[in-house]
Design a protein around this motif. Structure first.
Motif, PDB file in Angstrom:
ATOM      1  N   PHE A  49       0.855  -1.189   0.000  1.00  0.00           N
ATOM      2  CA  PHE A  49       0.000   0.000   0.000  1.00  0.00           C
ATOM      3  C   PHE A  49       0.891   1.239   0.000  1.00  0.00           C
ATOM      4  N   VAL A  50       0.993   1.900  -1.126  1.00  0.00           N
ATOM      5  CA  VAL A  50       1.938   3.013  -1.265  1.00  0.00           C
ATOM      6  C   VAL A  50       1.191   4.334  -1.356  1.00  0.00           C
ATOM      7  N   PRO A  51       1.766   5.401  -0.825  1.00  0.00           N
ATOM      8  CA  PRO A  51       1.118   6.717  -0.848  1.00  0.00           C
ATOM      9  C   PRO A  51       0.965   7.246  -2.264  1.00  0.00           C
ATOM     10  N   THR A  52      -0.012   8.136  -2.430  1.00  0.00           N
ATOM     11  CA  THR A  52      -0.259   8.761  -3.739  1.00  0.00           C
ATOM     12  C   THR A  52       0.009  10.252  -3.701  1.00  0.00           C
ATOM     13  N   LEU A  53       0.797  10.708  -2.724  1.00  0.00           N
ATOM     14  CA  LEU A  53       1.041  12.142  -2.586  1.00  0.00           C
ATOM     15  C   LEU A  53       1.708  12.731  -3.820  1.00  0.00           C
ATOM     16  N   LEU A  54       2.605  11.967  -4.453  1.00  0.00           N
ATOM     17  CA  LEU A  54       3.271  12.473  -5.652  1.00  0.00           C
ATOM     18  C   LEU A  54       2.257  12.736  -6.748  1.00  0.00           C
ATOM     19  N   ASP A  55       1.341  11.787  -6.952  1.00  0.00           N
ATOM     20  CA  ASP A  55       0.307  11.964  -7.971  1.00  0.00           C
ATOM     21  C   ASP A  55      -0.532  13.194  -7.672  1.00  0.00           C
ATOM     22  N   PHE A  56      -0.899  13.372  -6.404  1.00  0.00           N
ATOM     23  CA  PHE A  56      -1.730  14.509  -6.000  1.00  0.00           C
ATOM     24  C   PHE A  56      -1.018  15.824  -6.298  1.00  0.00           C
ATOM     25  N   GLY A  57       0.250  15.907  -5.915  1.00  0.00           N
ATOM     26  CA  GLY A  57       1.001  17.136  -6.126  1.00  0.00           C
ATOM     27  C   GLY A  57       1.168  17.481  -7.592  1.00  0.00           C
ATOM     28  N   MET A  58       1.423  16.468  -8.411  1.00  0.00           N
ATOM     29  CA  MET A  58       1.642  16.727  -9.828  1.00  0.00           C
ATOM     30  C   MET A  58       0.351  17.118 -10.543  1.00  0.00           C
ATOM     31  N   PHE A  91      -2.102  19.141  -9.507  1.00  0.00           N
ATOM     32  CA  PHE A  91      -2.518  20.547  -9.417  1.00  0.00           C
ATOM     33  C   PHE A  91      -1.378  21.542  -9.603  1.00  0.00           C
ATOM     34  N   SER A  92      -0.142  21.051  -9.738  1.00  0.00           N
ATOM     35  CA  SER A  92       0.991  21.974  -9.846  1.00  0.00           C
ATOM     36  C   SER A  92       1.225  22.485 -11.260  1.00  0.00           C
ATOM     37  N   GLY A  93       0.660  21.821 -12.255  1.00  0.00           N
ATOM     38  CA  GLY A  93       0.823  22.281 -13.635  1.00  0.00           C
ATOM     39  C   GLY A  93       2.084  21.802 -14.312  1.00  0.00           C
ATOM     40  N   LEU A  94       2.726  20.762 -13.786  1.00  0.00           N
ATOM     41  CA  LEU A  94       3.944  20.235 -14.398  1.00  0.00           C
ATOM     42  C   LEU A  94       3.674  19.699 -15.806  1.00  0.00           C
ATOM     43  N   LYS A  95       4.651  19.850 -16.677  1.00  0.00           N
ATOM     44  CA  LYS A  95       4.562  19.255 -18.008  1.00  0.00           C
ATOM     45  C   LYS A  95       4.655  17.737 -17.900  1.00  0.00           C
ATOM     46  N   THR A  96       4.141  17.036 -18.910  1.00  0.00           N
ATOM     47  CA  THR A  96       4.141  15.577 -18.895  1.00  0.00           C
ATOM     48  C   THR A  96       5.553  15.020 -18.737  1.00  0.00           C
ATOM     49  N   ARG A  97       6.511  15.621 -19.433  1.00  0.00           N
ATOM     50  CA  ARG A  97       7.885  15.137 -19.351  1.00  0.00           C
ATOM     51  C   ARG A  97       8.432  15.311 -17.940  1.00  0.00           C
ATOM     52  N   SER A  98       8.104  16.412 -17.286  1.00  0.00           N
ATOM     53  CA  SER A  98       8.568  16.640 -15.920  1.00  0.00           C
ATOM     54  C   SER A  98       7.957  15.627 -14.958  1.00  0.00           C
ATOM     55  N   LYS A  99       6.702  15.297 -15.176  1.00  0.00           N
ATOM     56  CA  LYS A  99       6.055  14.282 -14.344  1.00  0.00           C
ATOM     57  C   LYS A  99       6.760  12.944 -14.487  1.00  0.00           C
ATOM     58  N   GLN A 100       7.078  12.601 -15.700  1.00  0.00           N
ATOM     59  CA  GLN A 100       7.760  11.332 -15.944  1.00  0.00           C
ATOM     60  C   GLN A 100       9.144  11.334 -15.305  1.00  0.00           C
ATOM     61  N   THR A 101       9.827  12.469 -15.402  1.00  0.00           N
ATOM     62  CA  THR A 101      11.157  12.593 -14.807  1.00  0.00           C
ATOM     63  C   THR A 101      11.097  12.423 -13.299  1.00  0.00           C
ATOM     64  N   LEU A 102      10.130  13.096 -12.661  1.00  0.00           N
ATOM     65  CA  LEU A 102      10.008  13.000 -11.213  1.00  0.00           C
ATOM     66  C   LEU A 102       9.606  11.599 -10.768  1.00  0.00           C
ATOM     67  N   THR A 103       8.664  11.017 -11.471  1.00  0.00           N
ATOM     68  CA  THR A 103       8.216   9.669 -11.120  1.00  0.00           C
ATOM     69  C   THR A 103       9.382   8.691 -11.153  1.00  0.00           C
ATOM     70  N   LYS A 104      10.208   8.799 -12.184  1.00  0.00           N
ATOM     71  CA  LYS A 104      11.368   7.920 -12.305  1.00  0.00           C
ATOM     72  C   LYS A 104      12.384   8.210 -11.197  1.00  0.00           C
ATOM     73  N   ALA A 105      12.660   9.484 -10.952  1.00  0.00           N
ATOM     74  CA  ALA A 105      13.646   9.859  -9.934  1.00  0.00           C
ATOM     75  C   ALA A 105      13.193   9.449  -8.546  1.00  0.00           C
ATOM     76  N   PHE A 106      11.926   9.665  -8.237  1.00  0.00           N
ATOM     77  CA  PHE A 106      11.415   9.309  -6.917  1.00  0.00           C
ATOM     78  C   PHE A 106      11.379   7.800  -6.728  1.00  0.00           C
ATOM     79  N   GLY A 153      11.689  13.314  -2.829  1.00  0.00           N
ATOM     80  CA  GLY A 153      12.600  14.344  -2.328  1.00  0.00           C
ATOM     81  C   GLY A 153      11.925  15.357  -1.432  1.00  0.00           C
ATOM     82  N   PHE A 154      10.671  15.692  -1.735  1.00  0.00           N
ATOM     83  CA  PHE A 154       9.948  16.666  -0.922  1.00  0.00           C
ATOM     84  C   PHE A 154       9.743  16.132   0.492  1.00  0.00           C
ATOM     85  N   THR A 155       9.190  14.931   0.582  1.00  0.00           N
ATOM     86  CA  THR A 155       8.923  14.347   1.895  1.00  0.00           C
ATOM     87  C   THR A 155      10.206  14.131   2.683  1.00  0.00           C
ATOM     88  N   LYS A 156      11.249  13.670   2.004  1.00  0.00           N
ATOM     89  CA  LYS A 156      12.524  13.423   2.685  1.00  0.00           C
ATOM     90  C   LYS A 156      13.108  14.720   3.238  1.00  0.00           C
TER      91      LYS A 156
END
Length: 439
Positions: free
Chosen positions: A27-36, A38-53, A59-62
């Protein structure tokens, strides 16, 4: 929800099973999905963050855990927030003109919290940016749930663009180099992941939401319950006066010095009011995604990709846990040892969530809220314009917010304290300072 299977869990034993360490990868949190969303990130940025996280963790929570969970950094941020509140509460209009109780508290907390975190170049010091944030928030529900947010939330999207532009300028001109250490660390992490400055600026919408979405609402409900109850008001003020650690000479006389870091340990009635406010009003919903087909508690089959929701309202108003008065505001319930024990039981009391998704900034925001309430209680008398206190409804509150905003503000009149022994008293509020440090 269309095309989405949801499991709603409110039984304590099942909540405990979800939170069990052995199920952390199920059972994993969905906070990353929630933040992305409403923040207006581009699709490529979302993919980059998802991969990095996925590789390095969120990184935000840490970062928030690193700097605001405990220790000297938390103390430093709180001390700065208290300093800003001390200065700003002196400017609260103590006249016969009416003001909104919620709006007064919201503005004070906004500048104090963001000022402590974003530093000297805080974008929210610009009234236009603060106003843009207020224009953005009502559109969050549309950004999360509407199929056509560009049509249903046009004002909100324009306001978001203005806030993001302010943060882009903040980073480009080096404003973050004067901020609380958490901010430059997160910014550099985003750049190292491959985001541009413009895209990294968008993530400050999530940081801002974490600071500004619930704190002022919590402060409003706490303040309302205290000042609308004469006995609670009198007792809270009595407790706060016991926090005086010294008197110092000022240019106009003497000031009483209060150490607000002792509120949590030396003001049991105020803390009982705080905890009951959270229990009674909190609507936090803990949301997790099922990573693979699994059986919960050897009984319930949950499918991969489904959403698990743990609604705080059902838990906080459960009569099996809280008794027949569960739906009644009663701050005395935390006077007993049994009541206090429930505060550490995350299957009974979870206004900040629980487990890995528990709000990492809760200590910072709680200290700022309690400090603001203490400052106002000691310096001002507050009376309802309508002659008697009427608790506002909260039927139109946003589902995504952990605390329900009142449907309307409460008009009040604020005046300086007029008790004979305290009339004209000057106050100096500090955080964690000893009497010797203020001589």
């Amino acid at each position: 929800m269309p095309f989405q299977k949801i499991y709603v869990i409110n039984a304590p034993q099942l909540i405990q099973a979800v939170q069990n360490k052995t199920n952390l990868t199920t059972f994993v949190p969905t906070l990353l999905d929630f933040g992305m969303l409403f923040s207006g990130l581009k699709t490529r940025s979302k993919q980059t963050l998802t991969k990095a996280f996925g590789v390095h963790g969120n990184g935000f929570t840490k970062s928030v855990h690193k700097y605001l969970a405990s220790g000297s950094d938390l103390q430093a941020a709180t001390r700065t927030a208290v300093e800003k509140l001390t200065a700003s509460t002196r400017n609260i209009p103590a006249t016969q003109d009416q003001v909104g109780l919620y709006e007064t508290l919201r503005h004070q907390l906004c500048l104090a919290l963001t000022g402590a975190i974003y530093g000297a170049e805080n974008p929210y010091d610009d009234p236009a940016v603060e106003t843009s944030w207020l224009d953005f928030v009502p559109g969050i529900s549309h950004l999360l749930y509407s199929p056509f947010p560009s049509l249903t939330a046009r004002k909100s999207l324009k306001a978001r663009a203005r806030v993001i532009k302010a943060f882009q300028n903040y980073f480009e001109t080096g404003g973050h180099t004067q901020a609380f250490a958490m901010i430059p660390e997160m910014f550099n992490t985003h750049l190292n992941h491959g985001l541009s400055t413009a895209e990294a600026a968008k993530l400050e919408m999530a940081t801002s939401l974490a600071m500004l979405s619930s704190g002022a609402i919590c402060a409003f409900w706490l303040m309302f319950h205290i000042i609308s109850d004469p006995d609670a008001l009198r007792e809270c003020r009595r407790e706060l006066l016991n926090l005086v650690v010294n008197e110092v000479v000022t240019s106009t006389g003497k000031a009483k010095v209060l150490d607000l870091s002792s509120v949590k340990t030396q003001c049991p009635i105020l803390m009982a009011m705080w905890h009951e406010t959270l229990r009674y009003h909190s609507t936090v919903i803990n949301i997790k995604k099922v990573q693979h087909d699994t059986t919960l508690a050897s009984r319930y089959y949950l499918k991969k990709g489904a959403i698990v929701m743990i609604p705080g309202t059902a838990i906080h108003h459960d009569t099996d846990t809280w008794g027949s008065s569960a739906s009644t505001f009663d701050h005395t319930r935390f006077f007993t040892a049994e009541g206090r024990m429930k505060l550490s039981n995350t299957t009974a009391f979870r206004p900040f969530g629980a487990g890995t998704t528990m709000c990492p900034g809760r200590h910072f925001s709680t200290s700022a809220i309690l400090s603001l309430v203490a400052m106002i209680l000691l310096q001002f008398d507050i009376e309802p314009v309508e002659g008697q206190w009427q608790m506002p409804t909260k039927k139109n509150a946003d589902m995504w917010n952990a605390m329900p905003k009142p449907d309307h503000d409460v008009p009040v009149r604020v005046c300086q304290r007029c008790e004979n022994n305290l009339s004209g008293t000057e106050w100096k509020f500090v955080w964690g300072a000893t009497a010797e440090e203020n001589e």
